[in-house]
Scaffold this motif. Structure first.
Motif, PDB file in Angstrom:
ATOM      1  N   SER A   1       1.845  11.600   0.447  1.00 37.77           N
ATOM      2  CA  SER A   1       2.667  11.820   1.648  1.00 37.77           C
ATOM      3  C   SER A   1       3.969  11.019   1.591  1.00 37.77           C
ATOM      4  CB  SER A   1       1.898  11.409   2.904  1.00 37.77           C
ATOM      5  OG  SER A   1       1.789   9.995   2.992  1.00 37.77           O
ATOM      6  N   GLY A   2       4.026  10.021   0.715  1.00 34.73           N
ATOM      7  CA  GLY A   2       5.198   9.160   0.638  1.00 34.73           C
ATOM      8  C   GLY A   2       5.122   7.973   1.587  1.00 34.73           C
ATOM      9  N   ARG A   3       4.061   7.930   2.410  1.00 36.21           N
ATOM     10  CA  ARG A   3       3.893   6.824   3.356  1.00 36.21           C
ATOM     11  C   ARG A   3       3.597   5.541   2.594  1.00 36.21           C
ATOM     12  NH1 ARG A   3      -0.862   7.074   6.166  1.00 36.21           N
ATOM     13  NH2 ARG A   3      -1.077   4.921   6.749  1.00 36.21           N
ATOM     14  N   ARG A   4       4.159   4.452   3.083  1.00 30.67           N
ATOM     15  CA  ARG A   4       3.994   3.156   2.447  1.00 30.67           C
ATOM     16  C   ARG A   4       3.844   2.106   3.531  1.00 30.67           C
ATOM     17  NH1 ARG A   4       7.963   1.471  -2.495  1.00 30.67           N
ATOM     18  NH2 ARG A   4       6.861  -0.416  -3.091  1.00 30.67           N
ATOM     19  N   GLU A   5       3.063   1.078   3.249  1.00 26.42           N
ATOM     20  CA  GLU A   5       2.813   0.044   4.247  1.00 26.42           C
ATOM     21  C   GLU A   5       2.778  -1.318   3.560  1.00 26.42           C
ATOM     22  OE1 GLU A   5      -0.301   0.686   7.395  1.00 26.42           O
ATOM     23  OE2 GLU A   5      -1.317  -0.818   6.158  1.00 26.42           O
TER      24      GLU A   5
ATOM     25  N   TRP B   1       0.824  -1.213   0.000  1.00 25.38           N
ATOM     26  CA  TRP B   1       0.000   0.000   0.000  1.00 25.38           C
ATOM     27  C   TRP B   1       0.855   1.259   0.000  1.00 25.38           C
ATOM     28  CZ3 TRP B   1      -0.562   4.124   3.338  1.00 25.38           C
ATOM     29  CH2 TRP B   1      -1.670   4.939   3.123  1.00 25.38           C
ATOM     30  N   ARG B   2       0.420   2.225  -0.784  1.00 23.86           N
ATOM     31  CA  ARG B   2       1.089   3.527  -0.844  1.00 23.86           C
ATOM     32  C   ARG B   2       0.036   4.614  -0.648  1.00 23.86           C
ATOM     33  NH1 ARG B   2       5.036   2.053  -5.815  1.00 23.86           N
ATOM     34  NH2 ARG B   2       5.220  -0.106  -5.210  1.00 23.86           N
ATOM     35  N   ASP B   3       0.402   5.669   0.045  1.00 24.13           N
ATOM     36  CA  ASP B   3      -0.540   6.761   0.273  1.00 24.13           C
ATOM     37  C   ASP B   3      -0.779   7.499  -1.035  1.00 24.13           C
ATOM     38  OD1 ASP B   3      -2.160   8.779   1.180  1.00 24.13           O
ATOM     39  OD2 ASP B   3      -0.625   9.751   2.404  1.00 24.13           O
TER      40      ASP B   3
ATOM     41  N   ASP C   1       1.715   8.328  -7.002  1.00 24.38           N
ATOM     42  CA  ASP C   1       1.774   8.133  -5.553  1.00 24.38           C
ATOM     43  C   ASP C   1       1.011   6.885  -5.132  1.00 24.38           C
ATOM     44  OD1 ASP C   1       3.296  10.448  -4.967  1.00 24.38           O
ATOM     45  OD2 ASP C   1       1.483  11.668  -5.220  1.00 24.38           O
TER      46      ASP C   1
END
Length: 185
Positions: free
Chosen positions: A19-23, A13-15, A144
């Protein structure tokens, strides 16, 4: 139409908002519980380290295959072979069931747990490639996001995983960019 393999591919998963947040959801027990329940599969959650590594490698290979197809190319043979190896985890055979009311054949397998899950993911992807229209397997145009989706639009022109989220965001970004260009002229 939903696909187990697409749910699996999108576990990275990527925001989508930028925001650059990734999970990596392969490490999330609650995500696995949801996916296993959704697809009527059973396995001990979370997977052990060896299984987790195999799942990550399978996802990476499948992602490379999707990227090659989305670019109009052909997946590498080594990735196709790895998919075939995952398919071997779920041997199956036909079994006749029924009686006085009629008979039917069902496909059964002795596989269970994570080998069955991995095999079903691979089978879902193989079925998508073999029976679906590979031109409809796409990656969201929002850089993104990079969500993978199956384009069910009539003309295969869908560009975003979700028109309300990524589609609107990208339209707003383009509008603002045009406004900035007009203001700077």
């Amino acid at each position: 139409m939903e696909w187990l393999c697409i749910d699996f591919l999108n576990s990275d998963w990527r925001d989508w908002r930028g925001s650059g947040r990734r999970e990596d959801r392969l490490d999330k027990a609650d995500w696995w519980a949801y996916v296993l329940r959704k697809w009527n599969l059973e396995a001990a959650v979370p997977p052990d380290a060896r299984t987790r590594a195999a799942l990550g490698e399978l996802r990476d290979r499948m992602r490379r295959m999707v990227e090659a197809l989305a670019a109009g190319g052909t997946p590498e043979e080594r990735d196709v072979e790895a998919l075939n190896e995952a398919l071997l985890l779920v041997p199956s055979h036909l079994r006749l069931t029924g009686g006085a009311q009629g008979y039917r054949l069902e496909q059964v397998t002795p596989a269970e747990g994570w080998p069955l899950v991995i095999g079903r993911i691979a089978a879902s992807f193989a079925e998508l490639l073999a029976n679906g229209d590979v031109r409809r397997i796409k990656i969201c145009d929002n850089r993104d996001c990079c969500w993978i989706f199956y384009d069910e639009s009539r003309n295969r022109a869908r560009r975003w995983c979700d028109d309300k989220m990524c589609g609107n965001l990208m339209k707003v970004r383009r509008f603002r960019e045009r406004q900035k260009e007009k203001g700077g002229s």
